[in-house]
Design a protein around this motif. Structure first.
Motif, PDB file in Angstrom:
ATOM      1  N   ARG A  36       0.816  -1.273   0.204  1.00 37.05           N
ATOM      2  CA  ARG A  36      -0.348  -0.284   0.254  1.00 37.05           C
ATOM      3  C   ARG A  36       0.555   1.094   0.095  1.00 37.05           C
ATOM      4  O   ARG A  36       0.231   2.581  -0.702  1.00 37.05           O
ATOM      5  N   ARG A  37       1.679   1.213   0.385  1.00 37.13           N
ATOM      6  CA  ARG A  37       3.124   2.390   0.476  1.00 37.13           C
ATOM      7  C   ARG A  37       3.341   2.786  -0.751  1.00 37.13           C
ATOM      8  O   ARG A  37       3.647   3.579  -0.870  1.00 37.13           O
ATOM      9  N   TRP A  38       3.509   1.928  -1.930  1.00 39.08           N
ATOM     10  CA  TRP A  38       3.931   2.254  -3.237  1.00 39.08           C
ATOM     11  C   TRP A  38       2.444   1.731  -4.140  1.00 39.08           C
ATOM     12  O   TRP A  38       3.137   1.734  -5.333  1.00 39.08           O
ATOM     13  N   SER A  39       0.983   1.591  -4.082  1.00 43.70           N
ATOM     14  CA  SER A  39       0.689   0.716  -4.506  1.00 43.70           C
ATOM     15  C   SER A  39      -0.659   1.645  -4.208  1.00 43.70           C
ATOM     16  O   SER A  39      -1.313   2.235  -3.458  1.00 43.70           O
ATOM     17  N   ARG A  40      -1.401   2.094  -5.438  1.00 37.61           N
ATOM     18  CA  ARG A  40      -2.648   3.060  -5.831  1.00 37.61           C
ATOM     19  C   ARG A  40      -3.841   2.018  -4.902  1.00 37.61           C
ATOM     20  O   ARG A  40      -4.147   2.436  -4.361  1.00 37.61           O
ATOM     21  N   HIS A  41      -3.939   1.076  -5.308  1.00 40.35           N
ATOM     22  CA  HIS A  41      -5.082  -0.222  -5.360  1.00 40.35           C
ATOM     23  C   HIS A  41      -4.368  -1.471  -4.968  1.00 40.35           C
ATOM     24  O   HIS A  41      -3.269  -1.347  -5.359  1.00 40.35           O
ATOM     25  N   VAL A  42      -4.992  -2.051  -3.945  1.00 38.38           N
ATOM     26  CA  VAL A  42      -4.195  -3.587  -3.437  1.00 38.38           C
ATOM     27  C   VAL A  42      -5.344  -4.917  -3.221  1.00 38.38           C
ATOM     28  O   VAL A  42      -6.088  -3.982  -2.336  1.00 38.38           O
ATOM     29  N   GLY A  43      -5.488  -5.669  -3.356  1.00 38.16           N
ATOM     30  CA  GLY A  43      -6.221  -6.896  -3.335  1.00 38.16           C
ATOM     31  C   GLY A  43      -6.503  -8.116  -3.569  1.00 38.16           C
ATOM     32  O   GLY A  43      -4.770  -8.240  -4.038  1.00 38.16           O
ATOM     33  N   ILE A  44      -7.036  -8.773  -3.583  1.00 35.71           N
ATOM     34  CA  ILE A  44      -7.191 -10.098  -3.777  1.00 35.71           C
ATOM     35  C   ILE A  44      -8.601 -10.487  -4.850  1.00 35.71           C
ATOM     36  O   ILE A  44      -9.553  -9.925  -4.897  1.00 35.71           O
ATOM     37  N   VAL A  45      -8.342 -11.497  -6.281  1.00 39.81           N
ATOM     38  CA  VAL A  45      -9.596 -11.873  -6.527  1.00 39.81           C
ATOM     39  C   VAL A  45      -9.164 -13.357  -7.005  1.00 39.81           C
ATOM     40  O   VAL A  45      -7.911 -13.816  -6.921  1.00 39.81           O
ATOM     41  N   ALA A  46     -10.123 -14.228  -6.908  1.00 40.62           N
ATOM     42  CA  ALA A  46     -10.400 -15.703  -7.207  1.00 40.62           C
ATOM     43  C   ALA A  46     -11.690 -15.888  -7.548  1.00 40.62           C
ATOM     44  O   ALA A  46     -12.427 -14.895  -7.653  1.00 40.62           O
ATOM     45  N   ASN A  47     -11.780 -16.804  -8.038  1.00 40.02           N
ATOM     46  CA  ASN A  47     -13.019 -17.284  -8.701  1.00 40.02           C
ATOM     47  C   ASN A  47     -13.984 -17.508  -7.388  1.00 40.02           C
ATOM     48  O   ASN A  47     -15.334 -17.711  -7.508  1.00 40.02           O
ATOM     49  N   GLU A  48     -13.599 -17.867  -6.385  1.00 40.51           N
ATOM     50  CA  GLU A  48     -14.780 -18.104  -4.994  1.00 40.51           C
ATOM     51  C   GLU A  48     -14.354 -16.915  -4.242  1.00 40.51           C
ATOM     52  O   GLU A  48     -13.373 -16.764  -3.004  1.00 40.51           O
ATOM     53  N   ALA A  49     -15.950 -16.004  -4.509  1.00 38.36           N
ATOM     54  CA  ALA A  49     -15.430 -14.982  -4.050  1.00 38.36           C
ATOM     55  C   ALA A  49     -15.639 -15.089  -1.884  1.00 38.36           C
ATOM     56  O   ALA A  49     -14.613 -14.172  -1.615  1.00 38.36           O
ATOM     57  N   ASP A  50     -15.877 -16.104  -1.557  1.00 38.98           N
ATOM     58  CA  ASP A  50     -16.915 -16.383  -0.319  1.00 38.98           C
ATOM     59  C   ASP A  50     -14.894 -16.690   0.561  1.00 38.98           C
ATOM     60  O   ASP A  50     -14.618 -16.299   1.579  1.00 38.98           O
TER      61      ASP A  50
END
Length: 155
Positions: A36-50
């Motif tokens: 987060r110190r050097w990124s605008r957005h950070v996150g996780i994606v997958a086919n299994e949202a839960d």
């Protein structure tokens, strides 16, 4: 689907992890805080949202990407379209992750490469090696994580 605009950083990168890559991090919360110190957005994606929601909750990770009924492909395409960052990087573990990154306009980094560049530690160094999806150790590691994650829901 959308990017959570309440937590943007000021970096030039939108950074997206596959769930497998996030699970490979020894300390996901610390790695995400660092990113987060050097990124605008950070996150996780997958086919299994839960499963993404459970992982984020269990590891204290804030996910900037709202996952609904989209699969990984749709979510990545939407994040890419909504992001104002000049670079979009997808951190993954498999050849399938590399393919989805390429097809949706992301730079692709294997989690071991990203961890080395950023100084993050991996929890299972051998599980994300070059063997990819056909690697027996990788399958066993994924099975262990799935069982561990399933058991954690009952605690």
């Amino acid at each position: 689907m959308g990017i959570d605009a309440t937590t943007p950083g000021d970096g030039d990168v939108t950074l997206v992890f596959s769930l497998g890559a996030a699970r490979s991090l020894a300390d996901p919360a610390a790695a995400f805080a660092d990113a987060r110190r050097w990124s605008r957005h950070v996150g996780i994606v997958a086919n299994e949202a839960d499963q993404v929601a459970a992982f984020a909750r269990d590891h204290g990770v804030e996910n900037d990407y709202e996952l609904t009924n989209w699969d990984k492909w749709g979510t990545l395409a939407d994040v890419r379209e909504e992001s104002a960052a000049p670079r979009c990087v997808f951190v993954g573990t498999t050849r399938a992750d590399e393919r989805v990154a390429t097809e949706t306009g992301y730079e692709f980094l294997r989690v071991d490469e990203a961890a080395e560049k950023a100084g993050w530690e991996l929890s299972e160094p051998g599980a994300t090696g070059a063997g990819g999806e056909g690697n027996e150790d990788g399958r066993l590691a994924r099975l262990r994580r799935a069982v561990r994650d399933a058991l954690s829901r009952f605690r």
